[in-house]
Design an enzyme around this catalytic site. Sequence first.
Site, PDB file in Angstrom:
ATOM      1  N   ASP A 158       0.619  -0.909  -0.075  1.00  0.00           N
ATOM      2  CA  ASP A 158       0.151  -0.232   0.006  1.00  0.00           C
ATOM      3  C   ASP A 158       0.895   1.917   0.428  1.00  0.00           C
ATOM      4  OD1 ASP A 158      -2.688  -1.419   0.167  1.00  0.00           O
ATOM      5  OD2 ASP A 158      -2.379  -1.202   2.700  1.00  0.00           O
ATOM      6  N   LYS A 190      -3.872   2.979  -2.594  1.00  0.00           N
ATOM      7  CA  LYS A 190      -4.891   3.413  -1.456  1.00  0.00           C
ATOM      8  C   LYS A 190      -4.305   4.298  -0.835  1.00  0.00           C
ATOM      9  CE  LYS A 190      -6.883  -1.299   0.667  1.00  0.00           C
ATOM     10  NZ  LYS A 190      -7.934  -0.863   1.063  1.00  0.00           N
ATOM     11  N   MET A 205      -7.219   8.379   9.777  1.00  0.00           N
ATOM     12  CA  MET A 205      -7.580   8.826   8.532  1.00  0.00           C
ATOM     13  C   MET A 205      -9.196  10.562   8.783  1.00  0.00           C
ATOM     14  SD  MET A 205      -8.709   5.533   7.324  1.00  0.00           S
ATOM     15  CE  MET A 205      -9.737   4.753   8.439  1.00  0.00           C
TER      16      MET A 205
HETATM   17  C1  LIG Z   1      -6.121   3.029   6.071  1.00  0.00           C
HETATM   18  S1  LIG Z   1      -5.778   3.539   8.390  1.00  0.00           S
HETATM   19  C2  LIG Z   1      -4.432   2.259   8.282  1.00  0.00           C
HETATM   20  C3  LIG Z   1      -4.150   2.402   9.810  1.00  0.00           C
HETATM   21  C4  LIG Z   1      -3.214   1.116  10.033  1.00  0.00           C
HETATM   22  N1  LIG Z   1      -3.470  -0.662   9.122  1.00  0.00           N
HETATM   23  C5  LIG Z   1      -2.799   1.155  11.712  1.00  0.00           C
HETATM   24  O1  LIG Z   1      -2.914   0.015  11.692  1.00  0.00           O
HETATM   25  O2  LIG Z   1      -2.091   2.066  11.425  1.00  0.00           O
HETATM   26  C6  LIG Z   1      -4.802   5.480   6.738  1.00  0.00           C
HETATM   27  C7  LIG Z   1      -4.312   5.685   8.394  1.00  0.00           C
HETATM   28  O3  LIG Z   1      -3.704   5.543   9.488  1.00  0.00           O
HETATM   29  C8  LIG Z   1      -2.804   6.677  10.184  1.00  0.00           C
HETATM   30  N2  LIG Z   1      -1.804   6.040   9.600  1.00  0.00           N
HETATM   31  C9  LIG Z   1      -0.765   5.761   9.523  1.00  0.00           C
HETATM   32  N3  LIG Z   1       0.514   6.083   9.833  1.00  0.00           N
HETATM   33  C10 LIG Z   1       0.228   7.222  10.091  1.00  0.00           C
HETATM   34  C11 LIG Z   1       1.782   7.671  10.505  1.00  0.00           C
HETATM   35  N4  LIG Z   1       2.526   7.038   9.870  1.00  0.00           N
HETATM   36  N5  LIG Z   1       1.544   9.473  11.515  1.00  0.00           N
HETATM   37  C12 LIG Z   1       0.337   9.363  11.347  1.00  0.00           C
HETATM   38  N6  LIG Z   1      -0.585   8.670  11.098  1.00  0.00           N
HETATM   39  C13 LIG Z   1      -0.615   7.500  10.538  1.00  0.00           C
HETATM   40  C14 LIG Z   1      -3.359   7.901   9.561  1.00  0.00           C
HETATM   41  O4  LIG Z   1      -4.657   8.471   9.738  1.00  0.00           O
HETATM   42  C15 LIG Z   1      -4.113   7.307   8.421  1.00  0.00           C
HETATM   43  O5  LIG Z   1      -4.678   7.943   7.268  1.00  0.00           O
END
Ligand SMILES: C[S@@+](CC[C@H](N)C(=O)[O-])C[C@H]1O[C@@H](n2cnc3c(N)ncnc32)[C@H](O)[C@@H]1O
Length: 468
Positions: free
Chosen positions: A249, A271, A390
């Site tokens: 992704d 994505k 998100m």
């Molecule tokens: C589709 S979700 C996936 C979440 C992922 N499966 C997890 O467990 O972190 C995507 C969201 O995760 C958050 N996110 C993931 N990595 C991040 C990071 N390094 N810094 C800030 N937000 C993050 C953000 O809110 C982003 O929009």
Amino acid sequence: MQSLPIFINLIDQRCVVIGGGEVALRKISMLRKAQANKIDCYALDASEPLLALADDHLVLHQAAFSPEQLEGACIVIAATDDHAVNEAVSIAAKACNIPVNVVDAPKLCTFTMASLVDRSPIVIAISSEGKAPVLARYIRAKIETMLPASYGRIASIAGEFRGKVKARFSTIEQRRYFWEEMLQGPFVERVLSGQEVEAKALLDEAIAATDNRPKKGEVYLVGGGPGDPDLLTFRALRLMQQCDVCVYDKLVSLEVMELVRRDAELVYVGKSRSNHTMPQEEINELLARLALEGKRVLRLKGGDPFIFGRGGEEIETLMQHGVPFQVVPGITAANGVSTYAGIPLTHRDYSQACLFITGHLKPKPDCDEMNLDLDWQAMARQNQTLVIYMGLVGLPIICEQLIAHGMSPEMPAAVVQQGTTRHQKVVTASLKDLVNEVSKAEVKAPCLTIIGEVVQLRERLNWFEPKA
Ligand SMILES: C[S@@+](CC[C@H](N)C(=O)[O-])C[C@H]1O[C@@H](n2cnc3c(N)ncnc32)[C@H](O)[C@@H]1O
């Protein structure tokens, strides 16, 4: 483990060696390499090379063994060719609780000289001779990733199947090919993930099958964490190193992608918000198809596959197709990002609960407007922390609704962009000012919103970002 690997600093410690022959010389040389500088060696007849070694740090005593020679010793080594003497040394040392090593007589030892001990069946320990303990730990961590704990089980099961394999394959070469194939395939993964019954079934199947049987692939659904590659699990790293194809992704960081096996085929499925390069249903089917072609498919996701990661949908499709798979949790953004932002998600004084919420906007029924259908009442409760994934686009709605449902407009809040990476950016403000501050700071996705009293702790606990 049958023994505890430990490293003893011998500097200025009395070391006693009983015996004056070649073996004693070898042991003394090892002690000297370990900087032992107070060695007393007792022998009736010391060899020439040993005599030549004698100096301030090695005193040779021409004497038969007697128990009082052990007084004040840190360790004792018995290296005579007389079993009775060796046994007497062992008994005397044990009586005084002095660690004793008797060459070639493990039953008389309380320690062995090897720094690599447990061989049940495989154990590795490393010493840097006290010169670089941090480096030794680093190397050890690397080796651990290559040789996971369950490798012992692999060896044991392989042992159980030796007879069957020998009966089925008559030449050594055939047997070698067989094991090479098994040790690089799903058999190992089944054992490492604790599925030994399935692992043994795979071996039985492979033994019975002909050489031109179709290969069975599998899918590794792996959480790649929030960005910092050091936050990957050992298992994630190992599977990343052995996949044939990697389906990944946008959220997976470049640094994490660097650790995927160089020769693996890479398939980007996108994505980002409103730009799903490949629809989820197609991703699900793609994973199944690749595995059915016999490939080891790494499905690499940001964070954890089961936290807003649609991992459940993917494995459901794999189950329907009868594709073997395993799921490796990753550090979810809430954990990783809050930690690197210096914001504990719970705290005795401020927050006794934490909610993980998706702030992804959905279209309102029958119109083009976007909306967030959340339990605002529950979210506005006191003494809890909200972590919103998100939530950047919906941030104005989130702040407005929380205040409308009774949350204090002064509630501390933070938005963290690209948390855990060197591009991490944190904006903190009260709930009422958050949208404004985020817009001023030109924050971009991915970002995580944290709302609650715990956010104020960042002022004291921020450890990751350079001090201004
Ligand atoms: C589709 S979700 C996936 C979440 C992922 N499966 C997890 O467990 O972190 C995507 C969201 O995760 C958050 N996110 C993931 N990595 C991040 C990071 N390094 N810094 C800030 N937000 C993050 C953000 O809110 C982003 O929009």
